[in-house]
Write a protein that holds these residues in place. Structure first.
Motif, PDB file in Angstrom:
ATOM      1  N   GLY A 118      17.876  23.498  46.664  1.00  0.00           N
ATOM      2  CA  GLY A 118      17.729  23.091  45.273  1.00  0.00           C
ATOM      3  C   GLY A 118      17.210  21.664  45.165  1.00  0.00           C
ATOM      4  N   LEU A 119      17.743  20.769  45.984  1.00  0.00           N
ATOM      5  CA  LEU A 119      17.300  19.371  45.949  1.00  0.00           C
ATOM      6  C   LEU A 119      15.839  19.267  46.378  1.00  0.00           C
ATOM      7  CD1 LEU A 119      20.454  17.583  47.455  1.00  0.00           C
ATOM      8  CD2 LEU A 119      19.663  17.496  45.076  1.00  0.00           C
ATOM      9  N   GLN A 120      15.460  20.066  47.392  1.00  0.00           N
ATOM     10  CA  GLN A 120      14.058  20.037  47.849  1.00  0.00           C
ATOM     11  C   GLN A 120      13.130  20.567  46.772  1.00  0.00           C
ATOM     12  OE1 GLN A 120      14.796  22.210  51.430  1.00  0.00           O
ATOM     13  NE2 GLN A 120      14.845  20.373  52.721  1.00  0.00           N
ATOM     14  N   THR A 121      13.553  21.585  46.073  1.00  0.00           N
ATOM     15  CA  THR A 121      12.724  22.152  45.007  1.00  0.00           C
ATOM     16  C   THR A 121      12.538  21.149  43.868  1.00  0.00           C
ATOM     17  OG1 THR A 121      13.625  24.316  45.541  1.00  0.00           O
ATOM     18  CG2 THR A 121      12.470  24.120  43.442  1.00  0.00           C
TER      19      THR A 121
ATOM     20  N   ILE B  83      23.101  17.836  38.207  1.00  0.00           N
ATOM     21  CA  ILE B  83      21.812  18.348  38.666  1.00  0.00           C
ATOM     22  C   ILE B  83      21.928  19.877  38.754  1.00  0.00           C
ATOM     23  CG2 ILE B  83      20.034  18.250  40.457  1.00  0.00           C
ATOM     24  CD1 ILE B  83      21.380  15.659  41.501  1.00  0.00           C
ATOM     25  N   THR B  84      21.237  20.594  37.888  1.00  0.00           N
ATOM     26  CA  THR B  84      21.240  22.059  37.987  1.00  0.00           C
ATOM     27  C   THR B  84      20.278  22.444  39.105  1.00  0.00           C
ATOM     28  OG1 THR B  84      21.709  22.233  35.631  1.00  0.00           O
ATOM     29  CG2 THR B  84      20.893  24.214  36.726  1.00  0.00           C
ATOM     30  N   LEU B  85      20.826  23.039  40.168  1.00  0.00           N
ATOM     31  CA  LEU B  85      20.050  23.249  41.392  1.00  0.00           C
ATOM     32  C   LEU B  85      19.322  24.579  41.417  1.00  0.00           C
ATOM     33  CD1 LEU B  85      22.573  21.892  44.037  1.00  0.00           C
ATOM     34  CD2 LEU B  85      20.449  20.803  43.281  1.00  0.00           C
ATOM     35  N   LEU B 187      20.513  11.770  49.403  1.00  0.00           N
ATOM     36  CA  LEU B 187      21.417  12.892  49.108  1.00  0.00           C
ATOM     37  C   LEU B 187      21.113  14.077  50.030  1.00  0.00           C
ATOM     38  CD1 LEU B 187      23.688  13.273  47.100  1.00  0.00           C
ATOM     39  CD2 LEU B 187      22.045  14.257  45.491  1.00  0.00           C
ATOM     40  N   LYS B 188      19.831  14.341  50.253  1.00  0.00           N
ATOM     41  CA  LYS B 188      19.446  15.440  51.147  1.00  0.00           C
ATOM     42  C   LYS B 188      19.939  15.163  52.567  1.00  0.00           C
ATOM     43  CE  LYS B 188      15.167  15.417  49.461  1.00  0.00           C
ATOM     44  NZ  LYS B 188      13.700  15.582  49.493  1.00  0.00           N
ATOM     45  N   GLU B 189      19.831  13.917  52.977  1.00  0.00           N
ATOM     46  CA  GLU B 189      20.288  13.562  54.320  1.00  0.00           C
ATOM     47  C   GLU B 189      21.787  13.849  54.465  1.00  0.00           C
ATOM     48  OE1 GLU B 189      18.150  12.845  56.616  1.00  0.00           O
ATOM     49  OE2 GLU B 189      19.700  12.616  58.148  1.00  0.00           O
ATOM     50  N   LEU B 190      22.545  13.536  53.422  1.00  0.00           N
ATOM     51  CA  LEU B 190      23.977  13.852  53.448  1.00  0.00           C
ATOM     52  C   LEU B 190      24.191  15.362  53.586  1.00  0.00           C
ATOM     53  CD1 LEU B 190      27.040  13.418  53.069  1.00  0.00           C
ATOM     54  CD2 LEU B 190      26.646  13.467  50.599  1.00  0.00           C
ATOM     55  N   VAL B 191      23.465  16.144  52.801  1.00  0.00           N
ATOM     56  CA  VAL B 191      23.681  17.601  52.829  1.00  0.00           C
ATOM     57  C   VAL B 191      23.279  18.171  54.196  1.00  0.00           C
ATOM     58  CG1 VAL B 191      23.154  19.808  51.725  1.00  0.00           C
ATOM     59  CG2 VAL B 191      23.410  17.750  50.339  1.00  0.00           C
ATOM     60  N   ARG B 192      22.193  17.645  54.769  1.00  0.00           N
ATOM     61  CA  ARG B 192      21.806  18.083  56.129  1.00  0.00           C
ATOM     62  C   ARG B 192      22.934  17.791  57.104  1.00  0.00           C
ATOM     63  NH1 ARG B 192      16.951  14.963  55.202  1.00  0.00           N
ATOM     64  NH2 ARG B 192      15.547  16.306  54.027  1.00  0.00           N
TER      65      ARG B 192
END
Ligand SMILES: Nc1nc2c(ncn2[C@@H]2O[C@H](COP(=O)(O)OP(=O)(O)OP(=O)(O)O)[C@@H](O)[C@H]2O)c(=O)[nH]1
Ligand SMILES: [Mg+2]
Lengths: 124, 199
Positions: A118-121, B83-85, B187-192
Motif C-alpha cells: 500500500g505504501l509503495q502504491t 493513510i488508507t492503504l 516508513l517503508k524501511e520500518l515495514v521491511r
C-alpha cells in the motif's frame, strides 16, 4: 514512577469528572484500542437522556467508520473519556466495531506485506 | 458540561471507505521537537488530529526522595494521522513525546502497534536515550530515522549505531520529516524490517 494502581485511580477520577461511571472498572486500551474502527449501528434511536457528549458521538458516528481516536479528537475529548462512552454505546448495541485489531505479535506476514504494498502504491 | 467543546471549529470528519475492515497502527516517537508532528502531517491523508490527554506524573524529579509520592496531572498531546492503504486496510500513525513520565499514554498508544519509527536528531543523540528505553521496554520492533536539521552536518551511521547501541539489523535511514517521499521511505524501511523479523 507511580505504580499502576495509583495511575488507575487518578485516571479514573479524571474520567469521572467528565462522565458518570457508576464506579465501574474503566475500559483499557486492550478493550478498545485507539485504532479500533467504530460506527453507529443502523436504525438506532438516541437514548432519551443522552449527555451532550453522547449526542456528539451519535452525530459523528452516524456517517461511517472512523477510528475511536478520530472520534475523540473530533469531539475534543481525551481518549480515556471517549473510550468509556463508546464502550457503553457498544454494550447497549448502538455501536458497531470492526473486529479488534490483533496484537502486534499476532499480525501475520500477509498484513505487513499489504502495508508495504500500500505504501509503495501511494508513495512510490 | 461545556458545550463549546463541541463547536464546529474542528475539521469535519472524513469517513473511511465502506470496504475498509482492518486497521493497523505504527507509532512515531522521538524526543521533544524532533519532527514527529511534521512527519505525521507529511504522510496523513486527513488533516492531522490531536487529542489532549491528562496524565498523572510525579511532580518532583524521580531521584528526589523527599518528593516521593507527590503527583500532579499534566496534559500531553497525542498526534495522529491516517493513510488508507487499500480498499480494505487503513494505517494510523500515532505520535507522542518519548518521556518516561508519559508511560501511561505509551501503554495506550502501543497496544497492538506493528512497530515504532524512532526519529533521531544526530546533534542531540543523548535526548534519544530515554525514548529508546521506552520503545524497548514496550517490546516494540523499530527502525531509526535520522532527521538531520542541519544538512551540513553529515552523520556517520556507525556513530549513531554505537551511541544508541543498536542491534546490527536495526535499520538506520536518513529522513526529512517535511518531505513526503523521504518520510514514506523511512516508513517503508520500518515495514521491511518488521517483515524480516517475521522470518
Ligand atoms: N530542518 C528540518 N526541520 C524540521 C524537520 N522536521 C521538523 N522540522 C521542524 O522542527 C520543528 C519541530 O517539529 P515538530 O514536528 O513540531 O516536532 P515534534 O517532535 O512534533 O515536537 P513535540 O511534539 O514538541 O515533541 C518544526 O518547526 C518543524 O518545521 C526536518 O526534517 N528538517
Ligand atoms: Mg509534536
Amino acid at each position: 514512577m507511580t505504580t499502576p494502581s495509583e495511575d488507575d485511580l487518578v485516571t479514573g477520577d479524571f474520567v469521572r469528572s467528565y462522565v458518570i461511571t457508576g464506579g465501574r472498572r474503566l475500559p483499557s486500551a486492550t478493550d478498545l484500542s485507539l485504532h479500533t474502527l467504530v460506527t453507529l449501528a443502523p436504525d438506532r434511536e438516541l437514548p432519551r437522556r443522552a449527555s451532550p457528549e453522547v449526542r456528539a458521538i451519535w452525530d459523528i458516528c452516524g456517517g461511517g467508520y472512523l477510528s475511536m481516536a478520530e472520534v475523540a479528537a473530533h469531539l475534543g475529548l481525551p481518549t480515556a473519556v471517549a473510550r468509556l462512552l463508546l464502550t457503553d454505546l457498544a454494550e447497549q448495541g448502538h455501536l458497531l466495531r470492526r473486529a479488534a485489531p490483533p496484537p502486534a505479535q499476532a499480525v501475520d506476514r500477509g498484513t505487513l506485506e499489504e502495508v508495504l504494498h500500500g505504501l509503495q502504491t501511494l508513495f512510490g | 458540561m461545556d458545550s463549546r467543546r463541541f463547536s464546529a471549529d474542528r475539521p469535519a470528519a472524513t469517513y473511511l471507505p465502506a470496504g475498509v475492515r482492518r486497521a493497523v497502527k505504527i507509532v512515531v516517537v522521538g524526543h521533544f521537537g524532533v519532527g514527529k508532528t511534521t512527519f505525521i502531517g507529511s504522510l496523513s491523508e486527513i488533516e492531522p488530529l490531536r487529542t489532549e490527554e491528562k496524565m498523572t506524573v510525579a511532580s518532583a524529579p524521580v531521584d528526589d526522595l523527599s518528593g516521593a509520592g507527590a503527583k500532579e496531572t499534566t496534559t500531553v498531546a497525542l498526534d495522529f494521522g491516517r493513510i488508507t492503504l487499500s480498499e480494505e486496510l487503513v494505517l494510523y500513525l500515532f505520535g507522542t513525546p518519548g518521556q518516561q513520565r508519559f508511560v501511561q499514554l505509551w501503554e495506550d498508544m502501543t497496544v497492538g502497534a506493528l512497530g515504532a519509527l524512532l526519529l533521531v536528531d544526530p546533534a542531540r543523540l543523548e535526548s534519544t536515550f530515554p525514548v529508546i528505553d521506552l520503545v524497548e521496554s514496550f517490546g516494540l520492533d523499530y527502525a531509526v530515522a535520522v532527521n538531520s536539521f542541519d544538512p551540513s552536518v553529515r552523520f556517520e551511521e556507525s556513530e549513531i549505531r554505537e551511541a544508541l547501541d543498536l542491534l546490527p539489523d536495526t535499520p538506520v535511514v536518513h529522513c526529512d520529516a517535511r518531505d513526503v517521499a523521504s518520510s514514506a521511505e523511512a516508513l517503508k524501511e520500518l515495514v521491511r524490517h518488521l517483515l524480516t523479523r517475521k522470518g
